[in-house]
Design a protein around this motif. Structure first.
Motif, PDB file in Angstrom:
ATOM      1  N   ARG A 149       5.984   9.903 -14.372  1.00 25.26           N
ATOM      2  CA  ARG A 149       4.656  10.505 -14.398  1.00 25.26           C
ATOM      3  C   ARG A 149       4.838  12.004 -14.363  1.00 25.26           C
ATOM      4  NH1 ARG A 149      -0.406   9.516 -10.742  1.00 25.26           N
ATOM      5  NH2 ARG A 149      -1.811  10.912 -11.840  1.00 25.26           N
ATOM      6  N   ALA A 182      -3.795  16.040 -14.253  1.00 25.11           N
ATOM      7  CA  ALA A 182      -3.031  14.941 -13.651  1.00 25.11           C
ATOM      8  C   ALA A 182      -3.451  13.565 -14.138  1.00 25.11           C
ATOM      9  CB  ALA A 182      -3.168  15.009 -12.135  1.00 25.11           C
ATOM     10  N   PRO A 213      -3.287  10.097 -15.465  1.00 21.91           N
ATOM     11  CA  PRO A 213      -2.107   9.232 -15.592  1.00 21.91           C
ATOM     12  C   PRO A 213      -1.726   8.981 -17.048  1.00 21.91           C
ATOM     13  CG  PRO A 213      -3.955   8.054 -14.556  1.00 21.91           C
ATOM     14  CD  PRO A 213      -4.400   9.456 -14.771  1.00 21.91           C
ATOM     15  N   ILE A 234       2.717  15.619 -13.926  1.00 23.88           N
ATOM     16  CA  ILE A 234       1.492  16.339 -13.609  1.00 23.88           C
ATOM     17  C   ILE A 234       1.759  17.803 -13.856  1.00 23.88           C
ATOM     18  CG2 ILE A 234       0.130  17.087 -11.602  1.00 23.88           C
ATOM     19  CD1 ILE A 234       0.214  14.176 -10.666  1.00 23.88           C
ATOM     20  N   MET A 255       0.841  -1.205   0.000  1.00 26.82           N
ATOM     21  CA  MET A 255       0.000   0.000   0.000  1.00 26.82           C
ATOM     22  C   MET A 255       0.876   1.255   0.000  1.00 26.82           C
ATOM     23  SD  MET A 255      -3.424   0.947   0.718  1.00 26.82           S
ATOM     24  CE  MET A 255      -4.316   2.205   1.616  1.00 26.82           C
ATOM     25  N   LYS A 256       1.742   1.333   0.991  1.00 26.90           N
ATOM     26  CA  LYS A 256       2.608   2.518   1.086  1.00 26.90           C
ATOM     27  C   LYS A 256       3.415   2.689  -0.200  1.00 26.90           C
ATOM     28  CE  LYS A 256       2.366   3.117   5.784  1.00 26.90           C
ATOM     29  NZ  LYS A 256       1.409   4.069   6.292  1.00 26.90           N
ATOM     30  N   ASN A 283       2.611   2.181  -3.001  1.00 25.85           N
ATOM     31  CA  ASN A 283       1.838   2.698  -4.119  1.00 25.85           C
ATOM     32  C   ASN A 283       1.857   4.216  -4.222  1.00 25.85           C
ATOM     33  OD1 ASN A 283       1.129   0.276  -5.063  1.00 25.85           O
ATOM     34  ND2 ASN A 283      -0.856   0.204  -4.031  1.00 25.85           N
ATOM     35  N   PHE A 284       2.212   4.869  -3.103  1.00 28.90           N
ATOM     36  CA  PHE A 284       2.348   6.315  -3.202  1.00 28.90           C
ATOM     37  C   PHE A 284       3.510   6.630  -4.126  1.00 28.90           C
ATOM     38  CE2 PHE A 284       0.544   5.990   1.182  1.00 28.90           C
ATOM     39  CZ  PHE A 284      -0.695   6.489   0.838  1.00 28.90           C
ATOM     40  N   ILE A 285       3.314   7.611  -4.922  1.00 32.56           N
ATOM     41  CA  ILE A 285       4.405   7.924  -5.841  1.00 32.56           C
ATOM     42  C   ILE A 285       4.861   9.352  -5.631  1.00 32.56           C
ATOM     43  CG2 ILE A 285       3.704   6.406  -7.691  1.00 32.56           C
ATOM     44  CD1 ILE A 285       2.612   9.075  -9.008  1.00 32.56           C
ATOM     45  N   HIS A 286       6.061   9.580  -6.026  1.00 31.12           N
ATOM     46  CA  HIS A 286       6.379  10.974  -6.277  1.00 31.12           C
ATOM     47  C   HIS A 286       6.416  11.166  -7.770  1.00 31.12           C
ATOM     48  CE1 HIS A 286      10.663   9.707  -4.883  1.00 31.12           C
ATOM     49  NE2 HIS A 286      10.248   8.960  -5.848  1.00 31.12           N
ATOM     50  N   THR A 287       6.176  12.379  -8.123  1.00 31.79           N
ATOM     51  CA  THR A 287       5.927  12.652  -9.521  1.00 31.79           C
ATOM     52  C   THR A 287       6.679  13.917  -9.894  1.00 31.79           C
ATOM     53  OG1 THR A 287       4.241  13.584 -10.952  1.00 31.79           O
ATOM     54  CG2 THR A 287       3.825  13.714  -8.632  1.00 31.79           C
ATOM     55  N   HIS A 288       6.874  14.063 -11.178  1.00 28.91           N
ATOM     56  CA  HIS A 288       7.405  15.340 -11.645  1.00 28.91           C
ATOM     57  C   HIS A 288       6.249  16.302 -11.833  1.00 28.91           C
ATOM     58  CE1 HIS A 288      11.636  14.313 -12.306  1.00 28.91           C
ATOM     59  NE2 HIS A 288      11.155  13.089 -12.368  1.00 28.91           N
ATOM     60  N   LEU A 289       6.508  17.559 -11.508  1.00 31.10           N
ATOM     61  CA  LEU A 289       5.456  18.558 -11.589  1.00 31.10           C
ATOM     62  C   LEU A 289       5.924  19.674 -12.511  1.00 31.10           C
ATOM     63  CD1 LEU A 289       2.662  19.099 -10.190  1.00 31.10           C
ATOM     64  CD2 LEU A 289       3.885  20.782  -8.834  1.00 31.10           C
TER      65      LEU A 289
END
Lengths: 238, 238
Positions: B104, B80, B82, B106, B1-2, B4-10
């Motif tokens: 990813r 955002a 996906p 966003i 579960m944990k 599954n959190f992602i960091h993403t480029h913004l």
DNA sequence: TCAAAAGTGTTCGATATACACCCATGC
DNA sequence: GCATGGGTGTATATCGAACACTTTTGA
């Protein structure tokens, strides 16, 4: 230069409004993991999952919080100040909660609405949720107080563009007086009741019922209902 | 579960409007690094830097694009999905441009405004920028076409809440007729010219000058200017 | 009979809409 | 003198704002 680009963690936070016939309330949750600062309330929110759109993440947060599927919701602002998550207690909480080295946290804020007496079936990580009147909010972590402040102007705009959301805050059967108090709370000003009656009477989708209040110590008020379907159909065709 | 959190480029992307006395235009840039698909235009944008707020990132993009400091700008939506950056050619371009493994992306979209005949001093990575009429936009990478589409309803709202931004699109001296055409373009409908004159005459901050057009093959139109300072002062006090 | 809230109409000013002709200028 | 766009006024409808008294009900 290139190395200055960062990736960041992205979260959603939801400002869920309710109305208790007197004032607007917001649904807050206990920050869990922080036993020492027991009375630490915050906006419900979550980091987004892999492959999850922000709208979906907000829906997920609301579902976990209330047990309600597909609540009305509206994205309203992205909060990205580099300082928003750098208070020591907030950083500590992030570490404990997500066990991930979060260097920066950006959030997308959502508005939503819920009948305040609705039974919430909290299926989530949250220990508890609580309705807090907007006139008496606690100090919250991160920039949540600022997010709430800007949500107030947003909810006015939203109601102005789409009356139907007002009825998300009232019972299915409501009196004009309840609706009136809701508008006074949202706009934070007195609204003439006679003009208000006229305005409502002009709305085709607010329908008077034959039913009236019972057991009240004054003249019983008529109940009305809002016809969502006819409203949406009308909105389409315009 | 944990996990599954992602960091993403913004990133931020900017929709910069201009007006050429006939229709609205948008400032697009050449996607660089993509020599093979030479005619690939996109919205100007950038990944955000470490320690940089999204508003500041948008200001930076605009400065690099136009040479203008502190342009008016307004955040309007976070995109955002996906799927927004998973076309092969877009992924390839991201790899080439940022040399970073972007799983990813966003983006936070901004509206801005620029006088279309203003000399742009492109101090950036962009090879070229180009005004494109909104009625004839190219197919753009990512979801940039969708971003532009939603920016159109935003610019109407913005003008409605703050007339002053209309004058960001016109020369300092303008005729009523230019302003009229601008409104017709923004709202995409005919507006009665006599009523329009009345409306403008009622605005204290649109000031008639003694100057008129010269060398035109018809009755010369009067020039007007917009008094930004008096408008802002007035706005404050209301 | 009293307290408490419900319900109801009219007037006025401001604002939006519809609509058609004369004016100034360069060619 | 003609083609081109600039500039003007009036009448009507609509909307929002102000304003006070009577009705119903339970206690």
């Amino acid at each position: 230069m290139k190395t200055n680009f960062i990736h960041t963690h992205l979260s959603v936070d939801c400002v869920v409004f309710g109305f208790d016939d007197k004032q607007l309330h917001i649904l807050l949750v206990q920050r869990n993991g922080g036993e020492n600062n027991a009375n630490s309330l915050k906006l419900p929110g979550s980091l987004i999952y892999e492959g999850e759109d922000v709208d979906d993440a907000a829906q997920r947060v609301l579902l976990e919080l209330t047990g309600i599927k597909r609540m009305k919701l509206k994205q309203f602002h992205c909060f990205a100040s580099p300082d928003r998550a750098n208070k020591p207690e907030d950083m500590k909480w992030l570490d404990q909660t997500y066990r991930s080295n979060i260097n920066r946290l950006i959030t997308v804020a959502y508005l939503s609405l819920c009948k305040i007496d609705r039974k919430l079936t909290n299926v989530s990580k949250y220990k508890a949720s609580k309705w807090c009147p907007i006139s008496d909010l606690p100090e919250m972590p991160f920039d949540h107080n600022q997010i709430v402040a800007s949500s107030l102007t947003e909810i006015r705009n939203w109601i102005e563009h789409d009356i139907s959301i007002a009825f998300e805050l009232l019972p299915n059967k409501f009196t004009i007086s309840q609706l009136h108090r809701l508008y006074e709370a949202v706009y934070d000003k007195k609204i003439d009741i006679r003009n208000f009656h006229k305005k409502i009477a002009a709305l085709n989708d607010v329908i008077p019922l034959d039913e009236k209040q019972e057991g009240v110590a004054h003249r019983a008020a008529r109940y009305y209902k809002f016809d969502k379907h006819s409203y949406n159909k009308r909105k389409m065709t315009i």
